[in-house]
Each structure stands twice: as C-alpha cells, then as structure tokens.
Design a protein around this motif. Sequence first.
Motif, PDB file in Angstrom:
ATOM      1  N   ILE A  50       2.395  -2.096 -36.867  1.00  0.00           N
ATOM      2  CA  ILE A  50       2.639  -2.700 -35.556  1.00  0.00           C
ATOM      3  C   ILE A  50       2.934  -4.199 -35.689  1.00  0.00           C
ATOM      4  CG2 ILE A  50       1.104  -3.608 -33.782  1.00  0.00           C
ATOM      5  CD1 ILE A  50      -0.711  -0.942 -33.834  1.00  0.00           C
ATOM      6  N   ALA A  83      -1.971  -6.808 -33.070  1.00  0.00           N
ATOM      7  CA  ALA A  83      -2.713  -5.973 -34.169  1.00  0.00           C
ATOM      8  C   ALA A  83      -4.272  -6.424 -34.243  1.00  0.00           C
ATOM      9  CB  ALA A  83      -1.822  -6.435 -35.630  1.00  0.00           C
ATOM     10  N   THR A 102      -3.720   0.052 -26.483  1.00  0.00           N
ATOM     11  CA  THR A 102      -4.750   0.353 -27.575  1.00  0.00           C
ATOM     12  C   THR A 102      -5.643   1.243 -27.158  1.00  0.00           C
ATOM     13  OG1 THR A 102      -4.587  -1.955 -28.500  1.00  0.00           O
ATOM     14  CG2 THR A 102      -6.457  -0.566 -29.155  1.00  0.00           C
ATOM     15  N   ALA A 150       2.205   4.681 -37.379  1.00  0.00           N
ATOM     16  CA  ALA A 150       2.574   3.769 -36.494  1.00  0.00           C
ATOM     17  C   ALA A 150       4.062   3.509 -36.730  1.00  0.00           C
ATOM     18  CB  ALA A 150       1.649   2.523 -36.737  1.00  0.00           C
ATOM     19  N   CYS A 157      -1.933  -5.230 -24.372  1.00  0.00           N
ATOM     20  CA  CYS A 157      -2.272  -4.818 -25.553  1.00  0.00           C
ATOM     21  C   CYS A 157      -3.733  -3.880 -25.187  1.00  0.00           C
ATOM     22  CB  CYS A 157      -2.662  -6.112 -26.227  1.00  0.00           C
ATOM     23  SG  CYS A 157      -1.183  -7.377 -26.825  1.00  0.00           S
ATOM     24  N   TRP A 169       6.700  -3.925 -36.207  1.00  0.00           N
ATOM     25  CA  TRP A 169       7.381  -3.415 -34.997  1.00  0.00           C
ATOM     26  C   TRP A 169       7.707  -4.732 -34.035  1.00  0.00           C
ATOM     27  CZ3 TRP A 169      10.761  -0.101 -34.047  1.00  0.00           C
ATOM     28  CH2 TRP A 169      10.610   1.319 -34.488  1.00  0.00           C
ATOM     29  N   LEU A 222       5.491   3.764 -29.619  1.00  0.00           N
ATOM     30  CA  LEU A 222       4.891   2.522 -29.950  1.00  0.00           C
ATOM     31  C   LEU A 222       6.167   1.463 -30.355  1.00  0.00           C
ATOM     32  CD1 LEU A 222       2.541   0.841 -30.427  1.00  0.00           C
ATOM     33  CD2 LEU A 222       2.620   1.668 -32.981  1.00  0.00           C
TER      34      LEU A 222
END
Length: 217
Positions: free
Chosen positions: A49, A166, A17, A130, A13, A52, A136
Amino acid sequence: MTWASFCAYLGVCVMVTLSPGPDTFLVLRYSLVRQLHGVIAALGMMVAIFAWATLAGAGAASVIQRFPIVETVISTLGGLYLIYLGLSGFFKSRAVAKADSAIARTETRSTTARQVHSLGKTFTAGMLSAALNPKLGLLFLAMMPSFIPQGSNTFVWGMGLGAIFASVGFIYMLILSTAASKAMHWFKRPEIALRLEWIACAALFIMGVGVLVHAFF
C-alpha cells in the motif's frame, strides 16, 4: 494541506480499510492458523500500500492513462494470484486435516498447521495480494493527487499520505487478526477453524474470478 483536507483523507482511509476485500479474507485465513501469521500478512500488505501511494505521488496515474494495457496486466495477475491463494489454501488445509486426523481433533492442530506456512511466505503473500489488487492501486492513483497541495513535492507527499493509510490499515488488520485468533481460542474446536479457513479460501477464489472477469469484460 488544511485540517479539513486531512480529516477528509483520513475518513477515506477508514472507509476503504473497513470495506471487505481480498486483504481482509487473507488476514483472516492466516490468523486462523496463528495470529502472528495474520500480523505478518498485514505488514506485507502495508508495504505494498505504501508503494502504491508512492507511485501515485510520482505520477504513475498518467502512465496508466497512456497505456491502459498496464491496468489489464495488473488485473489479470491479481485475479490469478487470488485464485491461487484460494485453491492452495484449501488444499493445504485439507492436507493438514487428512495427514493426522487425531491431531486435527485436538487443540494442537495449530502446531501442525504452522509448519505449512513460513513467515516469509506469509509476508510475501500479503504484499503480493495488495500489490496486485487493481482496485486498490487505481484508488490511490485516482484520489491521491487531489489531496496533494499544488506546487509541493508530490513524491514526498505521496509517501506521507501512503504512510497514514498504511498505519490505519495495519491497526484495523491487527484488531481483525486478534479477534479471529481469540475467537478460535474460545471455541477450541479445530473443526470450526478448518471450515472457516475453507470459507476464507472460497472468498479469495471468488474474488479472483471476479477480478479476471472485470479485466476482460
């Protein structure tokens, strides 16, 4: 999920990011207008996000594998949207500068610029950026199943892992937005903000072209 798996997921993550991408430049572009706009754009991105990740937990990866055209459509829409964001941002910022050059040379330029962007449009722009980012989406669809324990509720785990990603992303975007806003306050030169806005818009446009090229070649 074991502690080692959780740490590995958290590391992924953070690495994803911190990698510069369309979302990064979009937050920077809005933060140069006003920090609140950057934060709202980041919130929109985190909603997409989370969606997703939830789709990944629900098994969307198998759908894309069966119907590759879905990936092509997402890539095409994403590329076109990035190009739109880049071009529209450039023309809007230039229009603000030309509309009142006297204001543009003072510290109150941001007041005029705020009128160009509503918070609702800013949130939508972040969310669509996004949501239509094929890299992504494919990242989640590819990596998420490996972090979900076998025999567990994949949908619930997808939501949980998505919430973690997130949260990490929002914290980073918040720091980025604050830094950009503070930097422009220190410079107190609207001309610099205008040039940086153009650079961010150019980056969005170039990334959009790259996504389109990758979608068809």
